[in-house]
Design a protein around this motif. Structure first.
Motif, short mmCIF file in Angstrom:
data_model
loop_
_atom_site.label_atom_id
_atom_site.label_comp_id
_atom_site.label_asym_id
_atom_site.label_seq_id
_atom_site.Cartn_x
_atom_site.Cartn_y
_atom_site.Cartn_z
N GLY A 1 -4.48 0.77 -12.19
CA GLY A 1 -4.12 1.24 -10.63
C GLY A 1 -5.06 0.00 -9.42
N ASP A 2 -4.39 0.80 -8.33
CA ASP A 2 -5.18 0.56 -7.01
C ASP A 2 -7.08 0.82 -6.66
OD1 ASP A 2 -2.80 -0.13 -5.98
OD2 ASP A 2 -2.53 1.52 -5.12
N ASP B 1 -11.16 2.75 -1.69
CA ASP B 1 -11.61 1.99 -0.69
C ASP B 1 -13.10 2.17 -0.50
OD1 ASP B 1 -11.56 1.10 1.62
OD2 ASP B 1 -11.91 3.32 1.99
N SER C 1 -7.20 -12.61 -2.63
CA SER C 1 -5.83 -11.12 -2.94
C SER C 1 -4.89 -11.03 -2.15
CB SER C 1 -6.89 -10.31 -2.04
OG SER C 1 -7.29 -10.13 -1.19
N GLY D 1 -3.60 -3.62 -12.07
CA GLY D 1 -5.25 -3.35 -11.22
C GLY D 1 -6.14 -4.21 -11.06
N PRO E 1 -7.16 -8.77 -8.01
CA PRO E 1 -6.41 -8.17 -8.42
C PRO E 1 -5.95 -8.52 -9.90
CG PRO E 1 -5.86 -9.72 -6.89
CD PRO E 1 -7.23 -9.54 -6.69
#
Length: 816
Positions: free
Chosen positions: A128-129, A132, A209, A106, A102
């Protein structure tokens, strides 16, 4: 010992060659040819003369030639990929080869990309994230903009991605490792209290994280961040446990080594192959291979061989600070820990000496390297590592067990709950030492800072290990004592001793924060601040020196950088913030991060500060005469029995000052904070109306001519004593028995010695505060000895003073 060090020159030669060709790629081809020829010549010479030194030199040249050849052969593909990624990038397929970490806003990771048949490493910064399934081993398509990297970077380009879609999730063993890491963070440790719960995955499998930004900063400040970077100790624990388990099962040596090797490979995949992990795994593999051959590998030789092999295989590791720190720390433990322990053992018990020697050796060697990219020293790092170090292996083993035991939830949760305790111990140790004064001691930047700190470390080794000759050891001890004394004095002045260097009974303080404003007001034990200056660190130092821990009220007159950059220093101190007009809502983000009580101020607002009463005189509510900025600065008047009548003018210009004078009934004041750092854009009529006794000017080095001579002349006509932060430093105003006292950090005589050039600073100040522009009369040539005549001719200079006492007398031209 000498035999153990024979491979060190090989590693150094390989590293130096790789570093040269990576930083200057055009020389890679030439360097490869030259070094290969040198290796061949040395090999022939060694065969003819039977000299081992020549054979070792041939090996060093061969390893260096392999590294140079690797860079040379990779250049065409790297150039092709870099050229193709210079600009917009759309649907680029990337194979992820590192951990997904991270970052602000982002995530980041590295991977390999193939364009026109050429494959090279690229770095990705995704806004951004993370989608998955994005993890080590996955294949993703990214869209964004590319920028070629500088020479020496492992990645040929950096892609600033706007979107990323996972094409293929991590396969086989990579998928299992990814599921274990994610499940460990999301399921196993989620219910454990922070910060220990968030730190546990970092200690056991290197998954950071869940580590908060605050804890990350505390770990760095206390020199404990290496505990979350999987390294040799983690690999040694895993390999040792696997080998011991096989031994308990009475398996043969080859089977034990094979099982330990498989476990090591799986552990590397689980924790992701970072630089420190690769170095530690290579050393473990070499040590196990030596054990398989029935030889006992010396630690230094194993380290040198591992470094040589890894850099020859991947020359860009030569520019990795992580790899350098890992190798340097390991070398320090192998070479310095034992001599330091023997030296310390002369004064303290052996066990304690060894406990100090291990972190001390690592810090002495790694400290100068860290200074190259972070010019600071963790002052309490050795002690913090002594306290936290024993808990880290326990958290590592139990955390790893909890991670691997996820298919059996009771076992996983139980192991994690037990591992939380040592993890919380490490986190609390980091928080405690990071909160101590001067936890991060500032140091010189670049190579000068590196050399200076390296000399300090070398002096420590010479003194502790009693290196001869004696005169050299004494010289190093004297230099070390001088440096430690100076550092301790600096730390003391920045901490508990700071308030002792200034008068304690002040009511107004003008902080020296450079070209900007930061004024403190105090009444009946309550403190307010008006603006925070352009430098948060300088503002922090001023608060520490004055012993200010709590701020009841903070005024932000307007949102220019030279007035609000220091707002983060208010965090944990300020309760209420009152600000001037804003041009955009983003101006308030930092203020709202400090406190939830943030209000806008207008003319007519008032309140109390201790026994003093304040009121805002400017700007008018709803007025559109001026755009938000200098001319809409908050103008504040405050006065009380223990605080002089004070007017703070923000950065108002002449037009706004004239409107202020016409709209407000301004009478004489004791102190004025001069507007806009003493610029020329002032209203002389306003200063004549308020007739200040003391004028404070927040100013630093600048190209604007601040403070302007016209403004200084205006203040001189009003009879005000001037304190300016660029020449006087910290200035304090106190009141007692009807008298005002102005204290300067640098008295007028000292300010003159520092090169003040304005007419005001060339004038001397008598103890009563009157400006004296005429020099004392020369003595008449009368009778007396020649010595007395020479003494009489000497100019009369008033004695240096750090305080200027102003009394109300009938002879003063302004207020009596």
């Amino acid at each position: 010992m000498i035999r153990d060090l024979r491979l060190v020159p090989v590693a150094l030669a390989t590293w130096a060659t790789a570093l040269a060709v990576v930083l200057w790629p055009p020389i890679a081809g030439t360097a490869a040819v030259v070094v290969w020829c040198a290796a061949g010549a040395l090999l022939v010479a060694a065969f003819l003369t039977r000299r081992g030194v020549l054979a070792l030199a041939a090996v060093a040249c061969a390893a260096a030639a392999v590294a140079a050849s690797g860079v040379w052969l990779a250049l065409p593909a790297r150039a092709t990929v870099a050229e193709a990624l210079d600009g917009p990038v759309r649907d680029l397929v990337v194979h992820v080869t590192t951990k997904v970490e991270p970052t602000i806003g982002g995530v980041r990771f590295s991977g390999s990309a193939t364009i026109d048949g050429a494959t090279a490493t690229i770095a990705v910064r995704l806004t951004g994230d993370a989608p998955d399934g994005l993890d080590l081993g996955a294949r993703v398509t990214i869209t964004g903009g590319g920028k070629p990297a500088d020479a020496g970077e492992p990645a040929v380009a950096t892609i600033f991605a706007r979107s990323a879609d996972v094409v293929e999730r991590p396969p086989h063993v990579f998928g299992v490792a990814s599921a274990l890491r994610r499940g460990f963070v999301d399921d196993v440790v989620r219910g454990l209290p922070d910060p220990g719960g968030g730190l546990l995955p970092g200690l056991s499998v290197g998954e950071t994280s869940a580590v908060s930004d605050e804890l990350d900063a505390q770990m760095k400040a206390s020199s404990l961040s290496h505990l979350t970077a999987v390294s040799g100790s983690n690999c040694s624990l895993v390999v040792g446990l696997a080998y011991a388990g096989c031994a308990l099962c009475r398996l043969g040596r080859r089977t034990r080594i094979a099982v330990a090797g498989i476990v090591l490979a799986g552990f590397v995949v689980l924790v992701t192959p970072e630089a420190s992990v690769i170095r530690a795994a290579a050393m473990s593999a070499i040590a196990m291979f030596a054990l398989l051959l029935g030889r006992r590998g010396a630690g230094t030789a194993v380290l040198a061989l591992a470094v040589t092999a890894l850099i020859a295989a991947d020359p860009w590791l030569a520019t990795s600070f992580g790899f350098l720190l890992s190798a340097a720390a390991t070398g320090a433990l192998l070479l310095l820990a034992e001599p330091l322990a023997r030296g310390l053992g002369r004064w303290i018990p052996r066990a304690l000496a060894l406990g100090i020697a291990v972190p001390l050796a690592a810090q002495l060697v790694c400290g100068p390297i860290i200074v190259l990219f972070a010019p600071e020293v963790a002052l309490y790092g050795v002690v913090a590592n002594m306290i936290a170090g024993p808990a880290a292996p326990i958290a590592t083993v139990l955390g790893l067990l909890a991670c691997l035991a996820q298919p059996i939830p009771p076992l996983a949760l139980g192991a994690a709950a037990i591992a939380w305790l040592p993890a919380a111990w490490v986190a609390q140790t980091a928080a405690t030492f990071a909160a101590l004064p001067a936890a991060r001691l500032g140091w010189g930047e670049g190579w000068l800072g590196f050399l200076l700190l390296a000399l300090v470390g070398a002096s420590c080794v010479v003194v502790i290990c009693r290196v001869r000759p004696v005169w050299f050891r004494k010289a190093c001890g004297g230099a070390l004592a001088l440096i430690v004394g100076a550092g301790a004095g600096s730390v003391a002045l920045a901490g508990v001793a700071g308030p002792l260097t200034a008068p304690r009974g002040w009511s107004i303080a003008l902080c020296d924060v450079g070209q900007g404003d930061a004024v403190l007001l105090r009444s009946a034990g309550r403190t307010a601040v008006v603006d925070t200056g352009p430098d948060a660190a300088a503002f922090e130092r001023c608060l520490a020196r004055l012993g200010v821990d709590e701020i009841d009220l903070a005024f932000l007159t307007h949102f220019d950088a030279d007035h609000v950059t220091g707002v983060p220093a208010l965090e944990g101190r300020a309760r209420t913030i009152i600000h001037g007009p804003v041009s955009e809502q983003g101006d308030l983000d930092e203020a709202r991060a400090v406190t939830s009580d943030v209000r806008e101020g207008f003319a007519g607002h008032s309140g109390v500060l201790g026994d003093a009463r304040w009121r805002i005189l400017w700007p008018r509510a709803g007025s559109r005469a001026f755009e938000p900025g200098n001319d809409t600065s908050l103008v504040i008047h405050i006065s009380g029995p223990d605080l002089p009548s004070t007017l703070l003018l923000g950065d108002l210009g002449e037009d706004a000052q004239q409107l202020l004078a016409s709209a407000s009934e301004l009478g004489p004041v004791d102190v004025v904070k001069v507007s806009h750092h003493g610029s020329r854009d002032q209203s002389p009529a306003l200063y004549a109306a308020i007739s200040p006794r003391i004028a404070l000017i927040g100013v630093g080095e600048n190209d604007y001519g601040h403070p302007h001579p016209d403004l200084l002349a205006t203040l001189a006509r009003s009879g005000a004593a001037v304190a300016r932060s660029d020449t006087d430093g910290l200035a304090l105003v106190s009141i007692g028995s009807g008298d005002l006292t102005l204290w300067r950090e640098h008295p007028p005589s000292a300010a003159s010695a520092r090169g003040a050039r304005t007419p005001h600073n060339r004038r001397a100040c008598d103890p009563r505060g009157a400006q004296r522009s005429r020099p004392p009369p020369r003595p008449k040539r009368r009778h007396g000895s020649r010595r007395a005549l020479r003494r009489a001719r000497r100019p009369r200079v008033p004695p240096p003073t750090e305080s200027l006492r102003l009394r109300s007398t009938p002879t003063r031209a302004h207020r009596g």
